[in-house]
Structures are given as C-alpha cells and as structure tokens.
Design an enzyme around this catalytic site. Structure first.
Site, PDB file in Angstrom:
ATOM      1  N   ASP A   1       0.825  -1.226   0.000  1.00 13.81           N
ATOM      2  CA  ASP A   1       0.000   0.000   0.000  1.00 13.81           C
ATOM      3  C   ASP A   1       0.856   1.272   0.000  1.00 13.81           C
ATOM      4  O   ASP A   1       0.455   2.289  -0.560  1.00 13.81           O
ATOM      5  CB  ASP A   1      -0.921   0.019   1.237  1.00 13.81           C
ATOM      6  CG  ASP A   1      -2.241  -0.710   0.978  1.00 13.81           C
ATOM      7  OD1 ASP A   1      -3.197  -0.492   1.725  1.00 13.81           O
ATOM      8  OD2 ASP A   1      -2.277  -1.505   0.009  1.00 13.81           O
TER       9      ASP A   1
ATOM     10  N   ASN B   1       1.782   7.512   5.608  1.00  9.37           N
ATOM     11  CA  ASN B   1       3.161   6.984   5.641  1.00  9.37           C
ATOM     12  C   ASN B   1       3.354   5.804   6.577  1.00  9.37           C
ATOM     13  O   ASN B   1       4.185   4.945   6.356  1.00  9.37           O
ATOM     14  CB  ASN B   1       4.140   8.101   5.955  1.00  9.37           C
ATOM     15  CG  ASN B   1       3.815   8.795   7.264  1.00  9.37           C
ATOM     16  OD1 ASN B   1       2.731   8.660   7.802  1.00  9.37           O
ATOM     17  ND2 ASN B   1       4.793   9.515   7.778  1.00  9.37           N
TER      18      ASN B   1
ATOM     19  N   PRO C   1      -8.611   6.137   7.717  1.00  7.38           N
ATOM     20  CA  PRO C   1      -7.240   6.121   7.200  1.00  7.38           C
ATOM     21  C   PRO C   1      -7.132   7.030   5.978  1.00  7.38           C
ATOM     22  O   PRO C   1      -8.147   7.490   5.449  1.00  7.38           O
ATOM     23  CB  PRO C   1      -7.022   4.665   6.809  1.00  7.38           C
ATOM     24  CG  PRO C   1      -8.373   4.129   6.507  1.00  7.38           C
ATOM     25  CD  PRO C   1      -9.325   4.881   7.390  1.00  7.38           C
TER      26      PRO C   1
ATOM     27  N   GLU D   1      -0.774  16.914   7.207  1.00  5.12           N
ATOM     28  CA  GLU D   1      -0.056  18.155   6.910  1.00  5.12           C
ATOM     29  C   GLU D   1      -0.579  19.318   7.751  1.00  5.12           C
ATOM     30  O   GLU D   1      -1.721  19.297   8.223  1.00  5.12           O
ATOM     31  CB  GLU D   1      -0.227  18.501   5.428  1.00  5.12           C
ATOM     32  CG  GLU D   1       0.467  17.524   4.510  1.00  5.12           C
ATOM     33  CD  GLU D   1       0.189  17.840   3.047  1.00  5.12           C
ATOM     34  OE1 GLU D   1       0.936  17.355   2.201  1.00  5.12           O
ATOM     35  OE2 GLU D   1      -0.792  18.560   2.767  1.00  5.12           O
TER      36      GLU D   1
ATOM     37  N   GLY E   1      -1.465  22.244   6.713  1.00  2.00           N
ATOM     38  CA  GLY E   1      -2.646  22.841   6.075  1.00  2.00           C
ATOM     39  C   GLY E   1      -3.903  22.091   6.431  1.00  2.00           C
ATOM     40  O   GLY E   1      -4.951  22.681   6.717  1.00  2.00           O
TER      41      GLY E   1
ATOM     42  N   GLU F   1      -1.041  16.046  14.984  1.00  2.00           N
ATOM     43  CA  GLU F   1       0.321  15.570  14.746  1.00  2.00           C
ATOM     44  C   GLU F   1       0.650  15.934  13.300  1.00  2.00           C
ATOM     45  O   GLU F   1       0.235  15.241  12.372  1.00  2.00           O
ATOM     46  CB  GLU F   1       0.380  14.064  14.973  1.00  2.00           C
ATOM     47  CG  GLU F   1       0.108  13.639  16.405  1.00  2.00           C
ATOM     48  CD  GLU F   1       1.249  13.979  17.353  1.00  2.00           C
ATOM     49  OE1 GLU F   1       0.998  14.103  18.556  1.00  2.00           O
ATOM     50  OE2 GLU F   1       2.393  14.149  16.891  1.00  2.00           O
TER      51      GLU F   1
ATOM     52  N   GLY G   1       3.114  18.363  10.187  1.00  2.00           N
ATOM     53  CA  GLY G   1       4.379  18.270   9.462  1.00  2.00           C
ATOM     54  C   GLY G   1       5.515  19.026  10.127  1.00  2.00           C
ATOM     55  O   GLY G   1       5.348  19.671  11.151  1.00  2.00           O
TER      56      GLY G   1
ATOM     57  N   CYS H   1       7.499  12.456   9.147  1.00  2.00           N
ATOM     58  CA  CYS H   1       7.212  13.833   9.560  1.00  2.00           C
ATOM     59  C   CYS H   1       8.340  14.439  10.374  1.00  2.00           C
ATOM     60  O   CYS H   1       8.614  15.625  10.304  1.00  2.00           O
ATOM     61  CB  CYS H   1       5.939  13.871  10.360  1.00  2.00           C
ATOM     62  SG  CYS H   1       6.041  12.757  11.738  1.00  2.00           S
TER      63      CYS H   1
ATOM     64  N   GLU I   1       8.255  21.755   3.786  1.00  2.00           N
ATOM     65  CA  GLU I   1       8.348  20.308   3.945  1.00  2.00           C
ATOM     66  C   GLU I   1       8.226  19.643   2.574  1.00  2.00           C
ATOM     67  O   GLU I   1       7.255  19.857   1.866  1.00  2.00           O
ATOM     68  CB  GLU I   1       7.229  19.818   4.859  1.00  2.00           C
ATOM     69  CG  GLU I   1       7.243  18.302   5.053  1.00  2.00           C
ATOM     70  CD  GLU I   1       6.097  17.818   5.906  1.00  2.00           C
ATOM     71  OE1 GLU I   1       4.933  18.058   5.540  1.00  2.00           O
ATOM     72  OE2 GLU I   1       6.366  17.217   6.952  1.00  2.00           O
TER      73      GLU I   1
ATOM     74  N   GLU J   1       0.872  12.609  21.523  1.00  2.00           N
ATOM     75  CA  GLU J   1       0.474  11.202  21.398  1.00  2.00           C
ATOM     76  C   GLU J   1       1.499  10.372  22.138  1.00  2.00           C
ATOM     77  O   GLU J   1       2.649  10.797  22.280  1.00  2.00           O
ATOM     78  CB  GLU J   1       0.459  10.778  19.912  1.00  2.00           C
ATOM     79  CG  GLU J   1      -0.864  11.044  19.262  1.00  2.00           C
ATOM     80  CD  GLU J   1      -1.023  10.380  17.902  1.00  2.00           C
ATOM     81  OE1 GLU J   1      -0.025  10.055  17.237  1.00  2.00           O
ATOM     82  OE2 GLU J   1      -2.183  10.207  17.508  1.00  2.00           O
TER      83      GLU J   1
HETATM   84  O1  TXE Z   1      -1.484  14.276   4.917  1.00  2.00           O
HETATM   85  P1  TXE Z   1      -2.855  14.987   4.536  1.00  2.00           P
HETATM   86  P2  TXE Z   1      -0.884  13.039   4.180  1.00  2.00           P
HETATM   87  C1  TXE Z   1       2.357  14.610   8.065  1.00  2.00           C
HETATM   88  C2  TXE Z   1       3.572  14.783   7.193  1.00  2.00           C
HETATM   89  C3  TXE Z   1       2.964  15.311   5.920  1.00  2.00           C
HETATM   90  C4  TXE Z   1       1.606  14.635   5.876  1.00  2.00           C
HETATM   91  C5  TXE Z   1       1.580  13.503   4.877  1.00  2.00           C
HETATM   92  O2  TXE Z   1       4.476  15.665   7.776  1.00  2.00           O
HETATM   93  O3  TXE Z   1       2.802  16.704   6.063  1.00  2.00           O
HETATM   94  O4  TXE Z   1       1.339  14.116   7.173  1.00  2.00           O
HETATM   95  O5  TXE Z   1       0.423  12.725   5.055  1.00  2.00           O
HETATM   96  C6  TXE Z   1      -7.452  13.680   5.806  1.00  2.00           C
HETATM   97  N1  TXE Z   1     -11.006  17.189   7.039  1.00  2.00           N
HETATM   98  N2  TXE Z   1       2.636  13.653   9.098  1.00  2.00           N
HETATM   99  O6  TXE Z   1      -0.504  13.490   2.812  1.00  2.00           O
HETATM  100  O7  TXE Z   1      -3.032  15.199   3.081  1.00  2.00           O
HETATM  101  C7  TXE Z   1      -6.916  12.867   4.658  1.00  2.00           C
HETATM  102  O8  TXE Z   1      -7.948  12.156   4.017  1.00  2.00           O
HETATM  103  C8  TXE Z   1     -10.745  15.969   7.572  1.00  2.00           C
HETATM  104  C9  TXE Z   1       2.822  14.141  10.461  1.00  2.00           C
HETATM  105  O9  TXE Z   1      -1.821  11.886   4.329  1.00  2.00           O
HETATM  106  O10 TXE Z   1      -2.915  16.130   5.441  1.00  2.00           O
HETATM  107  C10 TXE Z   1      -5.952  11.952   5.398  1.00  2.00           C
HETATM  108  O11 TXE Z   1      -6.632  10.855   5.958  1.00  2.00           O
HETATM  109  N3  TXE Z   1      -9.772  15.149   7.135  1.00  2.00           N
HETATM  110  C11 TXE Z   1       2.857  13.046  11.477  1.00  2.00           C
HETATM  111  C12 TXE Z   1      -5.401  12.840   6.510  1.00  2.00           C
HETATM  112  O12 TXE Z   1      -6.315  13.922   6.617  1.00  2.00           O
HETATM  113  C13 TXE Z   1      -9.015  15.572   6.109  1.00  2.00           C
HETATM  114  C14 TXE Z   1       3.564  11.803  11.051  1.00  2.00           C
HETATM  115  C15 TXE Z   1      -4.013  13.380   6.232  1.00  2.00           C
HETATM  116  O13 TXE Z   1      -4.003  13.912   4.950  1.00  2.00           O
HETATM  117  C16 TXE Z   1      -9.216  16.824   5.485  1.00  2.00           C
HETATM  118  C17 TXE Z   1       3.217  11.429   9.702  1.00  2.00           C
HETATM  119  C18 TXE Z   1     -10.277  17.647   5.995  1.00  2.00           C
HETATM  120  N4  TXE Z   1     -10.532  18.848   5.467  1.00  2.00           N
HETATM  121  C19 TXE Z   1       2.820  12.346   8.743  1.00  2.00           C
HETATM  122  N5  TXE Z   1      -8.298  16.948   4.480  1.00  2.00           N
HETATM  123  C20 TXE Z   1       3.309  13.438  12.874  1.00  2.00           C
HETATM  124  N6  TXE Z   1       3.530  14.702  13.189  1.00  2.00           N
HETATM  125  O14 TXE Z   1       3.435  12.549  13.700  1.00  2.00           O
HETATM  126  C21 TXE Z   1      -7.567  15.819   4.478  1.00  2.00           C
HETATM  127  N7  TXE Z   1      -7.990  14.978   5.452  1.00  2.00           N
END
Ligand code: TXE
Length: 487
Positions: free
Chosen positions: A92, A151, A175, A227, A229, A248, A250, A282, A384, A461
């Site tokens: 995956d 990730n 997820p 992220e 954002g 948690e 970026g 992250c 990032e 966490e």
């Molecule tokens: O994040 P996304 P991604 C961070 C890492 C990077 C990001 C990568 O730094 O910035 O994660 O993962 C859902 N309302 N970390 O690309 O796009 C979306 O469907 C509700 C930090 O997946 O932000 C997904 O399930 N949900 C970390 C999840 O949010 C929404 C460790 C994340 O998507 C949404 C690992 C919305 N409006 C990665 N928009 C740490 N700090 O421990 C999106 N989603």
C-alpha cells in the site's frame, strides 16, 4: 472480504455503502491498481456514529483490567500476523519490506500493549478541605475520531486507537485514501481479541468524508495526523462544536552536527533522517546544519555512503532500503522541489532524478538527493518536501545555528550530534521543537510523548500524556457539615 473491494467496517463487519462511490488504490512501486474501496456515504457515516455510541456505552463500563486483557490479546494477534500485515503495508505504501517487517506492525502492537498496561493505573485523587473533601474522576470523552496519514497507516491507527480505547472511549478511524487496508485489518484484529462491536469502526474516504465527522456533534475529539494545512482546516471545522483536538502535523526539522561530533554517527543520522521510508517521515531532519570545521569530512563520507549503501528497488526485495513515493502526484511534487532547489542556486551534490528500478519501471521512485550550499531563504529549506531530499548548510557559532534552526513556522523535531554534553543540553533546551534527539535520530518508543511546537501540532500522542488526552477530569466536592448560607 474479497481482496478486490474494501468496504467500511462498522459494528464488527463490512457494510455496503448506498451511493456506490468508490476509489482505487494503487501500488506505488508498480503504478498498478491493486484494489477498490467503497467510500463512506452519509448513511454509512451515521451508522458508524450510532454504532460507536453503542460501543462506547459498553466499553466505558468495561472494567479497566478487562480492557487491558483485551488490548493485550490484540497486541499479541498483531505480532503473530506481523509478516502478513507488514507485506500489506509495503504494497500500500511503497516502503521497503526491511523497514515494515521490523517497525510498522511492532510499534503498533507495542502501543496497544503499553496503553493496555496503563488502563488499570488510571486513578483519581482525593483531598480534604476542612471537614469537607473533594475527589476527582478521569472519565472518557465518548466517541473519538482518528484521521490517519499514509506513511505509517497501521501504526498511526494503532497509536490513536490504543490510547483512545485504553481510556474507555470508542473510536471511528478514517485512514488516508492512499492506504486504506491497515486500519481495516486492525478493526478485524480488535474484534478477534474481544473488543465489543462499535468500539473501533473504520470508515473510508477522502477529506470530505473526514470533514463530515469532524463537524459531527456526536464526536467528542479529533486526533489528526497529517499536513499543517490539513490541521488548520480540521481545527477550524472542529471549532463549530468545540471538540478537543490532537494535531500531529508536518515539520522541517534541523539536524545540527557540531565540530566535536562523531562524524560517522552524524552521517548515519543524516541519512536516516532523510532517506528512511524514502523521506516520508514527519520528524525528518531535513535541514542539516554542519559546523564549518567538520563540513568537508562530513560531506566526503556522506556522499560515499549515499553512493554505495542506498539501494533503490522493489520494496518487497529485502535488500531494498529506499522504496517508492506514495503516488505519482507526490513524486511530481518532490521532483518539483528538486527543480526549485536548482533554480534557487543550491548545488545538487547527489541524485535529483526519478529512478526506474528493474521490474518496477512504472513505480514512483526518486533517488536519494543531496543539496549543498543552500541558503535559509530557499523553498527547499523553508517547506516540507516529504521525500528523500537532504539540504545541507554550514554554520560557525552555536548562537547562529540556534537562531537559524528556530527560524521556521514548524517545530516538530530536532537532532544534535556532539560529544560536549553541556553544549548538547544547553542547545537542545533552546530549540523550538517537541521531539528532540541527542546523538540519536528518529527513535520514538511508545513510552515517549510526541508532538510538535508552533505550527507542527497541538497536544501529544503516546506516553502517559497521550492517555490523559483521551480523558476529562471531573471534580466532586462533598459537604460533610450542615450547609449554611445568607439567604
Ligand atoms: O497528509 P494529509 P498526508 C504529516 C507529514 C505530511 C503529511 C503527509 O508531515 O505533512 O502528514 O500525510 C485527511 N477534514 N505527518 O498526505 O493530506 C486525509 O484524508 C478531515 C505528520 O496523508 O494532510 C488523510 O486521511 N480530514 C505526522 C489525513 O487527513 C481531512 C507523522 C491526512 O491527509 C481533510 C506522519 C479535511 N478537510 C505524517 N483533508 C506526525 N507529526 O506525527 C484531508 N484529510
């Protein structure tokens, strides 16, 4: 469950959606569709909420020692199925087998075991106030929402579920749409271990599906990994019902190598902090500050080891230690950052190319990339990238490097390499970061609370703090004398 169509998991079973919306999941190392997923429609989401409310009624009244016993059983099942579940994470996510088989499932199981151990330790306090006294209760919040990134799909689901369930809550988990399977398998394991139906439901879909539940009045708390954002959007949406949030997010973390560092260890750390999980971590130390006096030695050893020791290839091959990026879009984003580094005048000291390994020609691979002669204003230094792109800079004084390391909106992590123990603790105390390492990088045992400063997150966490974040304290005052008053 047919392997070709994954559905939403509610109240102990897979349920059909009613609007037939679906999306495909692609194996990042081959570019091939591997299975389809039914998105959660409004009916399914409302079913998930009702189910989680039922589950909460039962689970919150289950004695803590019984909750512990069930969570321990779940941890053991995960460990028994380690290789099978690790392989699913590899297919995956595109990450190397050699990582997943050691880290992803085991750190998830560790969290479930650890929080199971903490369950029965959750106690209130009591204090006398004259003849009166008060006591406190640490009560669960209710139905919590976990939202995962792509990730570490199974690990993130385990880390959020473990604390939530240990505290007596139920959880609906969404997820990432990039990596849906891990959480569903965790839901199956929980049922097998004896977790009551509804206590852990898994719904599938994108941000819109997530947002529906973030705004839902029956959800007490949201824990997001994603992220910055996304964190801002989720926190804004949660404000409508004043939910508790854990974020948690970026980072763009500094790794500082002082002139008295063990250079070989510092090189190991820099490679771990930029190439492990193909840079999709992250907490990665993607801004590598090297003292000018050891820079030449550091760079010489870094380039040799990157050339000789990084093996880009089929993630299922045990020899591979750098796998595929999560998607074609993300690969293009990373390649775009590499172009911006060149355009901004950084020196491309290594890599910078898309790689097409034998047998994985259609996969999304970018080779290990190292920029030198970077300046603090470049996009590759301020943003990032979330790929195998290391940016190296030099520094002269301790004061200078602290100022530059802190000059970012992020504050997730930081690493220091030096042998002067006073300097290590003096500098780390001044770095604006929530997860720090001295002469180490990336270790994140479940006992250690993790989370970001500044825009890298809210809350923690793991650790005892992680458990507390899923409870609320009630104070009860007991009057032992006749109540009197002026009225
Ligand atoms: O994040 P996304 P991604 C961070 C890492 C990077 C990001 C990568 O730094 O910035 O994660 O993962 C859902 N309302 N970390 O690309 O796009 C979306 O469907 C509700 C930090 O997946 O932000 C997904 O399930 N949900 C970390 C999840 O949010 C929404 C460790 C994340 O998507 C949404 C690992 C919305 N409006 C990665 N928009 C740490 N700090 O421990 C999106 N989603």
């Amino acid at each position: 469950m047919p392997s070709t169509l994954l559905k939403n998991f509610i109240h102990g079973r897979y349920v059909d959606n009613t609007d037939n919306t679906r999306f495909d999941v692609i194996n990042p190392s081959t570019g091939q569709v591997i299975y389809a997923v039914e998105s959660a429609c409004e009916n399914v989401l409302e079913q998930a909420v009702r189910s989680a409310q039922e589950g909460f009624k039962i689970w919150s009244k289950t004695p803590a020692i019984e909750r512990a016993r069930i969570l321990h059983r779940a941890a053991n099942i995960l460990r028994e199925r380690n290789d099978e579940l690790a392989k699913i994470e590899v297919i995956d996510t595109g990450k190397p087998w050699q990582e997943a088989v050691e880290v992803d499932v085991q750190t998830g199981a560790d969290a479930i075991e650890y929080f199971g151990n903490l369950c029965p330790s959750m106690m209130g306090e009591q204090q006398s106030v004259g003849n009166d006294f008060f006591y406190t209760r640490h009560e669960p919040l209710g139905v919590c929402l976990g939202i995962g990134a792509w990730n570490y799909p199974l690990q993130i689901a385990c880390w959020k579920a473990a604390a939530a369930l240990a505290a007596g809550n139920s959880m609906i988990f969404k997820p990432s749409e990039e990596t849906p399977r891990g959480a569903s398998l965790l839901a199956e394991v929980f049922i097998q271990a004896g977790v009551p139906e509804g206590v852990f439901n898994v719904i599938q879909g994108d941000g819109k599906v997530g947002n529906y539940l973030v705004e839902h009045p029956a959800i007490a708390k949201v824990s997001l990994t994603g992220e910055v954002g996304t964190g801002k959007k989720v926190m804004a949406a949660a404000a409508g019902t004043l939910k508790k949030v854990t974020m948690e997010l970026g980072g763009k973390s500094p790794l500082i190598v002082f002139e008295d560092a063990d250079i070989d260890e510092a090189v190991t750390a820099a490679m771990l902090a930029n190439f492990y999980t193909q840079g999709e971590v992250c907490t990665n130390g993607t801004r590598v500050f090297v003292h000018q006096d050891c820079y030449d030695t550091f760079m010489e050893r870094l380039l040799i080891r990157t050339r000789d020791n990084v093996i880009v290839g089929d993630p299922l091959n045990p020899a591979t230690n750098l796998g595929a990026l999560i998607s074609e879009n993300h690969m293009q984003t990373v390649l775009g950052y590499i172009e911006s580094g060149k355009n901004d005048g950084a020196t491309l000291a290594f890599g910078g190319e898309r790689i097409k390994p034998d047998g994985c020609e259609n996969g999304y691979f970018v080779g290990p990339t190292i920029f030198t002669h970077c300046t603090d204003d470049m996009r590759i230094i301020r943003e990032e990238i979330f790929g195998p792109v290391m940016s190296v800079m030099t520094f002269e004084t301790e004061e200078e490097v602290i100022q530059r390391a802190n000059d970012t909106i992020y504050g997730l992590a930081a690493g220091i390499f030096c042998t002067d123990i006073r300097r290590a603790h003096r500098v780390i105390a001044q770095l604006e970061a929530g997860i720090c390492w001295i002469n180490a990088y990336g270790n994140s045992p479940v006992e250690m609370p993790v989370g970001g400063y500044k825009q890298s997150g809210i809350g923690r966490e793991n650790g005892i703090e992680g458990l507390k974040s899923y409870t609320q304290t009630k104070s009860i005052y007991v009057g032992m004398d006749k109540l009197e008053g002026p009225f």
